[in-house]
Design a protein around this motif. Structure first.
Motif, PDB file in Angstrom:
ATOM      1  N   MET A  49       0.826  -1.201   0.000  1.00  8.68           N
ATOM      2  CA  MET A  49       0.000   0.000   0.000  1.00  8.68           C
ATOM      3  C   MET A  49       0.864   1.256   0.000  1.00  8.68           C
ATOM      4  SD  MET A  49      -3.387  -0.797   2.318  1.00  8.68           S
ATOM      5  CE  MET A  49      -2.513  -1.267   3.826  1.00  8.68           C
ATOM      6  N   LEU A  50       2.063   1.178   0.550  1.00 11.31           N
ATOM      7  CA  LEU A  50       2.942   2.343   0.595  1.00 11.31           C
ATOM      8  C   LEU A  50       3.442   2.742  -0.790  1.00 11.31           C
ATOM      9  CD1 LEU A  50       5.107   1.653   3.788  1.00 11.31           C
ATOM     10  CD2 LEU A  50       3.201   3.245   3.544  1.00 11.31           C
ATOM     11  N   TYR A  51       3.683   1.732  -1.662  1.00 12.95           N
ATOM     12  CA  TYR A  51       4.121   2.092  -3.010  1.00 12.95           C
ATOM     13  C   TYR A  51       3.010   1.883  -4.050  1.00 12.95           C
ATOM     14  CZ  TYR A  51       5.556  -2.905  -3.561  1.00 12.95           C
ATOM     15  OH  TYR A  51       5.603  -4.282  -3.615  1.00 12.95           O
ATOM     16  N   ARG A  52       1.788   1.800  -3.555  1.00 16.06           N
ATOM     17  CA  ARG A  52       0.569   1.768  -4.355  1.00 16.06           C
ATOM     18  C   ARG A  52       0.462   0.574  -5.292  1.00 16.06           C
ATOM     19  NH1 ARG A  52      -3.291   4.844  -6.611  1.00 16.06           N
ATOM     20  NH2 ARG A  52      -3.422   3.064  -7.989  1.00 16.06           N
ATOM     21  N   GLU A  53       1.010  -0.544  -4.851  1.00 18.70           N
ATOM     22  CA  GLU A  53       0.717  -1.800  -5.530  1.00 18.70           C
ATOM     23  C   GLU A  53      -0.701  -2.230  -5.168  1.00 18.70           C
ATOM     24  OE1 GLU A  53       1.576  -5.183  -7.927  1.00 18.70           O
ATOM     25  OE2 GLU A  53       2.704  -3.330  -7.635  1.00 18.70           O
ATOM     26  N   GLU A  54      -1.108  -1.858  -3.959  1.00 19.76           N
ATOM     27  CA  GLU A  54      -2.464  -2.102  -3.471  1.00 19.76           C
ATOM     28  C   GLU A  54      -3.056  -0.790  -2.966  1.00 19.76           C
ATOM     29  OE1 GLU A  54      -4.120  -4.838  -3.633  1.00 19.76           O
ATOM     30  OE2 GLU A  54      -2.638  -6.444  -3.839  1.00 19.76           O
ATOM     31  N   PRO A  56      -5.729   0.967  -0.212  1.00 25.90           N
ATOM     32  CA  PRO A  56      -6.473   0.656   1.004  1.00 25.90           C
ATOM     33  C   PRO A  56      -7.971   0.693   0.731  1.00 25.90           C
ATOM     34  CG  PRO A  56      -5.711   2.918   1.082  1.00 25.90           C
ATOM     35  CD  PRO A  56      -5.086   2.297  -0.143  1.00 25.90           C
ATOM     36  N   THR A  57      -8.735  -0.101   1.458  1.00 31.65           N
ATOM     37  CA  THR A  57     -10.192  -0.066   1.338  1.00 31.65           C
ATOM     38  C   THR A  57     -10.733   1.218   1.950  1.00 31.65           C
ATOM     39  OG1 THR A  57     -10.220  -2.475   1.508  1.00 31.65           O
ATOM     40  CG2 THR A  57     -12.312  -1.331   1.844  1.00 31.65           C
ATOM     41  N   SER A  58     -10.097   1.645   3.036  1.00 35.08           N
ATOM     42  CA  SER A  58     -10.470   2.906   3.675  1.00 35.08           C
ATOM     43  C   SER A  58      -9.282   3.429   4.470  1.00 35.08           C
ATOM     44  CB  SER A  58     -11.678   2.716   4.601  1.00 35.08           C
ATOM     45  OG  SER A  58     -11.400   1.760   5.606  1.00 35.08           O
ATOM     46  N   GLY A  59      -9.371   4.688   4.875  1.00 34.47           N
ATOM     47  CA  GLY A  59      -8.284   5.299   5.619  1.00 34.47           C
ATOM     48  C   GLY A  59      -7.386   6.136   4.722  1.00 34.47           C
ATOM     49  N   SER A  60      -6.378   6.781   5.318  1.00 29.89           N
ATOM     50  CA  SER A  60      -5.485   7.656   4.567  1.00 29.89           C
ATOM     51  C   SER A  60      -4.029   7.235   4.728  1.00 29.89           C
ATOM     52  CB  SER A  60      -5.647   9.110   5.028  1.00 29.89           C
ATOM     53  OG  SER A  60      -5.246   9.258   6.376  1.00 29.89           O
ATOM     54  N   ILE A  61      -3.275   7.395   3.648  1.00 37.08           N
ATOM     55  CA  ILE A  61      -1.843   7.093   3.640  1.00 37.08           C
ATOM     56  C   ILE A  61      -1.125   8.271   3.003  1.00 37.08           C
ATOM     57  CG2 ILE A  61      -0.025   5.532   2.865  1.00 37.08           C
ATOM     58  CD1 ILE A  61      -2.139   3.337   2.610  1.00 37.08           C
ATOM     59  N   ASP A  62      -0.260   8.904   3.790  1.00 33.59           N
ATOM     60  CA  ASP A  62       0.530  10.026   3.286  1.00 33.59           C
ATOM     61  C   ASP A  62       1.995   9.610   3.261  1.00 33.59           C
ATOM     62  OD1 ASP A  62       2.313  12.446   3.605  1.00 33.59           O
ATOM     63  OD2 ASP A  62       0.407  13.482   3.352  1.00 33.59           O
ATOM     64  N   TYR A  77       3.365   7.133 -10.973  1.00 35.79           N
ATOM     65  CA  TYR A  77       4.791   7.299 -11.276  1.00 35.79           C
ATOM     66  C   TYR A  77       5.428   8.400 -10.434  1.00 35.79           C
ATOM     67  CZ  TYR A  77       4.025  11.611 -13.926  1.00 35.79           C
ATOM     68  OH  TYR A  77       3.716  12.896 -14.284  1.00 35.79           O
ATOM     69  N   VAL A  78       4.646   9.410 -10.056  1.00 42.01           N
ATOM     70  CA  VAL A  78       5.160  10.499  -9.220  1.00 42.01           C
ATOM     71  C   VAL A  78       5.612   9.954  -7.869  1.00 42.01           C
ATOM     72  CG1 VAL A  78       4.606  12.674  -8.067  1.00 42.01           C
ATOM     73  CG2 VAL A  78       3.689  12.196 -10.358  1.00 42.01           C
ATOM     74  N   LEU A  79       4.813   9.056  -7.303  1.00 40.93           N
ATOM     75  CA  LEU A  79       5.168   8.397  -6.041  1.00 40.93           C
ATOM     76  C   LEU A  79       6.362   7.474  -6.225  1.00 40.93           C
ATOM     77  CD1 LEU A  79       4.441   7.571  -3.066  1.00 40.93           C
ATOM     78  CD2 LEU A  79       3.052   5.745  -4.084  1.00 40.93           C
ATOM     79  N   ARG A  80       6.341   6.667  -7.283  1.00 42.26           N
ATOM     80  CA  ARG A  80       7.383   5.661  -7.482  1.00 42.26           C
ATOM     81  C   ARG A  80       8.760   6.296  -7.685  1.00 42.26           C
ATOM     82  NH1 ARG A  80       4.444   1.045  -9.577  1.00 42.26           N
ATOM     83  NH2 ARG A  80       2.784   0.730  -8.029  1.00 42.26           N
ATOM     84  N   ARG A  81       8.796   7.506  -8.199  1.00 41.51           N
ATOM     85  CA  ARG A  81      10.071   8.196  -8.380  1.00 41.51           C
ATOM     86  C   ARG A  81      10.728   8.519  -7.040  1.00 41.51           C
ATOM     87  NH1 ARG A  81       9.842  12.707 -13.246  1.00 41.51           N
ATOM     88  NH2 ARG A  81       9.647  11.237 -14.996  1.00 41.51           N
ATOM     89  N   ARG A  82       9.917   8.584  -6.000  1.00 44.39           N
ATOM     90  CA  ARG A  82      10.415   8.965  -4.677  1.00 44.39           C
ATOM     91  C   ARG A  82      10.692   7.771  -3.779  1.00 44.39           C
ATOM     92  NH1 ARG A  82       6.721  14.220  -2.978  1.00 44.39           N
ATOM     93  NH2 ARG A  82       6.705  15.242  -5.021  1.00 44.39           N
ATOM     94  N   ILE A  83      10.392   6.592  -4.287  1.00 45.30           N
ATOM     95  CA  ILE A  83      10.510   5.369  -3.481  1.00 45.30           C
ATOM     96  C   ILE A  83      11.364   4.333  -4.213  1.00 45.30           C
ATOM     97  CG2 ILE A  83       9.243   3.422  -2.481  1.00 45.30           C
ATOM     98  CD1 ILE A  83       6.872   5.223  -2.106  1.00 45.30           C
ATOM     99  N   GLY A  84      12.255   3.683  -3.479  1.00 47.53           N
ATOM    100  CA  GLY A  84      12.983   2.540  -4.007  1.00 47.53           C
ATOM    101  C   GLY A  84      12.430   1.274  -3.376  1.00 47.53           C
ATOM    102  N   VAL A  85      12.357   0.196  -4.154  1.00 49.14           N
ATOM    103  CA  VAL A  85      11.832  -1.073  -3.635  1.00 49.14           C
ATOM    104  C   VAL A  85      12.809  -2.195  -3.965  1.00 49.14           C
ATOM    105  CG1 VAL A  85       9.882  -2.661  -3.558  1.00 49.14           C
ATOM    106  CG2 VAL A  85       9.471  -0.233  -4.037  1.00 49.14           C
ATOM    107  N   VAL A  86      13.113  -3.003  -2.960  1.00 51.85           N
ATOM    108  CA  VAL A  86      14.002  -4.157  -3.121  1.00 51.85           C
ATOM    109  C   VAL A  86      13.226  -5.416  -2.751  1.00 51.85           C
ATOM    110  CG1 VAL A  86      16.139  -5.263  -2.366  1.00 51.85           C
ATOM    111  CG2 VAL A  86      16.028  -2.765  -2.554  1.00 51.85           C
ATOM    112  N   PHE A  87      13.282  -6.417  -3.635  1.00 51.34           N
ATOM    113  CA  PHE A  87      12.534  -7.651  -3.411  1.00 51.34           C
ATOM    114  C   PHE A  87      13.468  -8.813  -3.054  1.00 51.34           C
ATOM    115  CE2 PHE A  87      10.174  -5.031  -6.424  1.00 51.34           C
ATOM    116  CZ  PHE A  87       8.920  -4.985  -5.838  1.00 51.34           C
ATOM    117  N   GLN A  88      12.861  -9.912  -2.646  1.00 51.06           N
ATOM    118  CA  GLN A  88      13.623 -11.101  -2.274  1.00 51.06           C
ATOM    119  C   GLN A  88      14.312 -11.730  -3.477  1.00 51.06           C
ATOM    120  OE1 GLN A  88      11.367 -13.863   0.125  1.00 51.06           O
ATOM    121  NE2 GLN A  88      12.648 -15.605  -0.430  1.00 51.06           N
TER     122      GLN A  88
END
Length: 231
Positions: A49-54, A56-62, A77-88
């Motif tokens: 939910m933090l990198y908007r792969e999902e 939320p059903t309700s509530g707020s995420i900033d 894409y605006v969000l993804r530019r500010r976030i790095g993600v590392v997977f297994q």
């Protein structure tokens, strides 16, 4: 100052399963936070939910001033530019060199070649792989491949790095080497959130620890206060 603010966040999937219940969480700039808990507790859903792969059903995420829950798909894409993600599982391009794998993250933004070169070499040096820039993933160990994945995730200079079980496929010694790299990145000011099942790593690193169970935060350990839980 908070980089992440989650308020009354709930995630219920279409099959009726609720993964996250009424969750509130603040993560400050520069923190290194572990998210732990038993299988199925909602860890992966939380970070997705933090990198908007999902959504939320309700509530707020900033996240860094971006209202992630309300973000339109065309603006993700605006969000993804500010976030790095590392997977297994690294997710490297097997037919591309180490340099090309990392450079790809910059090429999509159309940066000049000389700027790309400078940034790629800088992050490869940071993760200890400058000397392997011309190698291919098949010529690297698992730990080295994960370092490439980390370099790719941070080459844009993100304020937030999300790590989803980054040591899950690595042995103990290599895992700690990866943690040393992540700690060095954190020391440079990048906020890190890491999901893991490895309580030995959590014990050694002595960072803030969020313990989830059945979609709820059951304990929030301040930096250095975590004691091993049987998860």
């Amino acid at each position: 100052m908070s980089l992440i603010k989650m308020r009354h966040v709930k995630k219920q999937y279409k099959n009726g399963v609720t993964a996250i219940y009424d969750l509130d969480l603040d993560i400050h700039k520069g923190e290194f936070v572990f998210v732990i808990g038993p299988t199925g507790c909602g860890k992966s859903t939380l970070i997705k939910m933090l990198y908007r792969e999902e959504r939320p059903t309700s509530g707020s995420i900033d996240v860094g001033g971006i209202d992630v829950a309300a973000l339109k798909n065309r603006k993700v894409y605006v969000l993804r530019r500010r976030i790095g993600v590392v997977f297994q599982d690294f997710k490297l391009l097997q037919k591309s060199t180490v340099f090309e794998n990392v450079a790809f993250a910059l090429e999509v933004y159309g940066l000049p070649k000389d700027e790309i070169y400078t940034k790629v070499i800088k992050v490869l040096d940071l993760v200890g792989l400058k000397h392997k820039a011309k190698n291919y993933p098949t010529e690297l160990s698992g730990g080295e491949q994960q370092r490439v994945a980390i370099a790719r995730a941070i080459v844009n200079g993100p304020k937030l790095l999300i790590c989803d079980e980054p040591t899950g496929n690595l042995d103990e010694g290599t895992s700690m080497e990866i943690m040393e790299v992540l700690d060095a990145i954190n020391q440079l000011g990048t906020t890190i959130i890491m999901v893991t099942h490895d309580t030995d790593i959590v014990n050694r690193m002595k960072k803030r620890v969020i313990l989830l169970n059945a979609g709820r935060i059951v304990k929030d350990y301040k930096k250095g206060t975590y004691e091993h839980e049987n998860i």
